[in-house]
Design a protein around this motif. Sequence first.
Motif, mmCIF file in Angstrom:
data_model
loop_
_atom_site.group_PDB
_atom_site.id
_atom_site.type_symbol
_atom_site.label_atom_id
_atom_site.label_comp_id
_atom_site.label_asym_id
_atom_site.label_seq_id
_atom_site.Cartn_x
_atom_site.Cartn_y
_atom_site.Cartn_z
ATOM 1 N N GLY A 176 0.796 -1.213 0.000
ATOM 2 C CA GLY A 176 0.000 0.000 0.000
ATOM 3 C C GLY A 176 0.834 1.271 0.000
ATOM 4 N N LEU A 177 2.122 1.141 0.279
ATOM 5 C CA LEU A 177 3.013 2.305 0.221
ATOM 6 C C LEU A 177 3.466 2.610 -1.210
ATOM 7 N N LEU A 178 3.343 1.643 -2.113
ATOM 8 C CA LEU A 178 3.861 1.818 -3.475
ATOM 9 C C LEU A 178 3.261 3.014 -4.222
ATOM 10 N N PRO A 179 1.949 3.242 -4.176
ATOM 11 C CA PRO A 179 1.441 4.445 -4.865
ATOM 12 C C PRO A 179 1.982 5.747 -4.273
ATOM 13 N N PHE A 180 2.189 5.788 -2.963
ATOM 14 C CA PHE A 180 2.818 6.972 -2.364
ATOM 15 C C PHE A 180 4.226 7.150 -2.935
ATOM 16 N N LEU A 181 4.973 6.061 -3.011
ATOM 17 C CA LEU A 181 6.339 6.132 -3.523
ATOM 18 C C LEU A 181 6.371 6.512 -4.999
ATOM 19 N N ALA A 182 5.399 6.019 -5.771
ATOM 20 C CA ALA A 182 5.325 6.393 -7.192
ATOM 21 C C ALA A 182 5.060 7.894 -7.332
ATOM 22 N N GLY A 183 4.119 8.404 -6.541
ATOM 23 C CA GLY A 183 3.837 9.844 -6.580
ATOM 24 C C GLY A 183 5.050 10.656 -6.167
ATOM 25 N N LEU A 184 5.700 10.232 -5.093
ATOM 26 C CA LEU A 184 6.898 10.939 -4.634
ATOM 27 C C LEU A 184 7.984 10.915 -5.704
ATOM 28 N N GLY A 185 8.160 9.771 -6.348
ATOM 29 C CA GLY A 185 9.168 9.667 -7.406
ATOM 30 C C GLY A 185 8.915 10.655 -8.534
ATOM 31 N N LEU A 186 7.657 10.774 -8.933
ATOM 32 C CA LEU A 186 7.329 11.731 -9.991
ATOM 33 C C LEU A 186 7.512 13.168 -9.521
ATOM 34 N N ILE A 187 7.156 13.444 -8.275
ATOM 35 C CA ILE A 187 7.327 14.803 -7.741
ATOM 36 C C ILE A 187 8.797 15.195 -7.736
ATOM 37 N N LEU A 188 9.637 14.282 -7.257
ATOM 38 C CA LEU A 188 11.062 14.603 -7.100
ATOM 39 C C LEU A 188 11.864 14.456 -8.390
ATOM 40 N N ASN A 202 -0.511 18.837 3.621
ATOM 41 C CA ASN A 202 -0.452 19.141 5.056
ATOM 42 C C ASN A 202 -1.679 18.604 5.790
ATOM 43 N N ALA A 203 -2.862 18.781 5.207
ATOM 44 C CA ALA A 203 -4.087 18.295 5.843
ATOM 45 C C ALA A 203 -4.078 16.775 5.953
ATOM 46 N N LEU A 204 -3.683 16.102 4.886
ATOM 47 C CA LEU A 204 -3.654 14.641 4.914
ATOM 48 C C LEU A 204 -2.594 14.137 5.885
ATOM 49 N N GLY A 205 -1.422 14.750 5.853
ATOM 50 C CA GLY A 205 -0.372 14.354 6.795
ATOM 51 C C GLY A 205 -0.834 14.496 8.232
ATOM 52 N N THR A 206 -1.506 15.603 8.517
ATOM 53 C CA THR A 206 -2.045 15.819 9.863
ATOM 54 C C THR A 206 -3.094 14.751 10.192
ATOM 55 N N GLY A 207 -3.933 14.440 9.225
ATOM 56 C CA GLY A 207 -4.936 13.402 9.427
ATOM 57 C C GLY A 207 -4.309 12.063 9.765
ATOM 58 N N HIS A 252 4.780 12.108 3.581
ATOM 59 C CA HIS A 252 4.081 13.395 3.483
ATOM 60 C C HIS A 252 5.022 14.554 3.839
ATOM 61 N N LEU A 253 5.864 14.342 4.829
ATOM 62 C CA LEU A 253 6.834 15.382 5.187
ATOM 63 C C LEU A 253 7.808 15.648 4.048
ATOM 64 N N ILE A 254 8.279 14.601 3.409
ATOM 65 C CA ILE A 254 9.201 14.770 2.273
ATOM 66 C C ILE A 254 8.528 15.563 1.165
ATOM 67 N N VAL A 255 7.284 15.209 0.849
ATOM 68 C CA VAL A 255 6.570 15.942 -0.199
ATOM 69 C C VAL A 255 6.368 17.397 0.217
ATOM 70 N N ALA A 256 5.925 17.616 1.454
ATOM 71 C CA ALA A 256 5.684 18.993 1.915
ATOM 72 C C ALA A 256 6.952 19.826 1.825
#
Length: 145
Positions: A18-30, A96-101, A137-141
Amino acid sequence: MTHATSIPPAARFYGLAGLLPFLAGLGLILFGQNEAQQSLGLRLFVAYGATILAFLGGIRWGAALSLPNFHNLGLAVTPSLLAFLALLLDPAMAINALGTGFVVVGIFDRLRRLDDTWPAWFRALRTQLTLAVVSLHLIVALSLK
């Protein structure tokens, strides 16, 4: 319900998967080669984060069915409502909202009294996954600043 603390292999596998989509998004962002790829990564990260936060609310709803009072059901719907509202925000604010959640849900997971609605291993798995998701989320923020 068992109170074994060893996380079942299937639960660990699917939790980590379940972490893979987060990592895919982060990879594209960075590492996206252009603004369109980076924007896609951010949209993917926010949409998947909202989906998972709503999923965690669904878990709480299922657990609350054993004692359906305003407190338990209110806590159960809160993650889904926050996730929905995050989708309406600017992406940086949504992160930020999701990370806080995720932090708040993680705290509730740690403070939750173990009973027969959740096995003991679930707390350990949720702690591990929450730490990973909040870190991402912190890395993305930070990358958006």
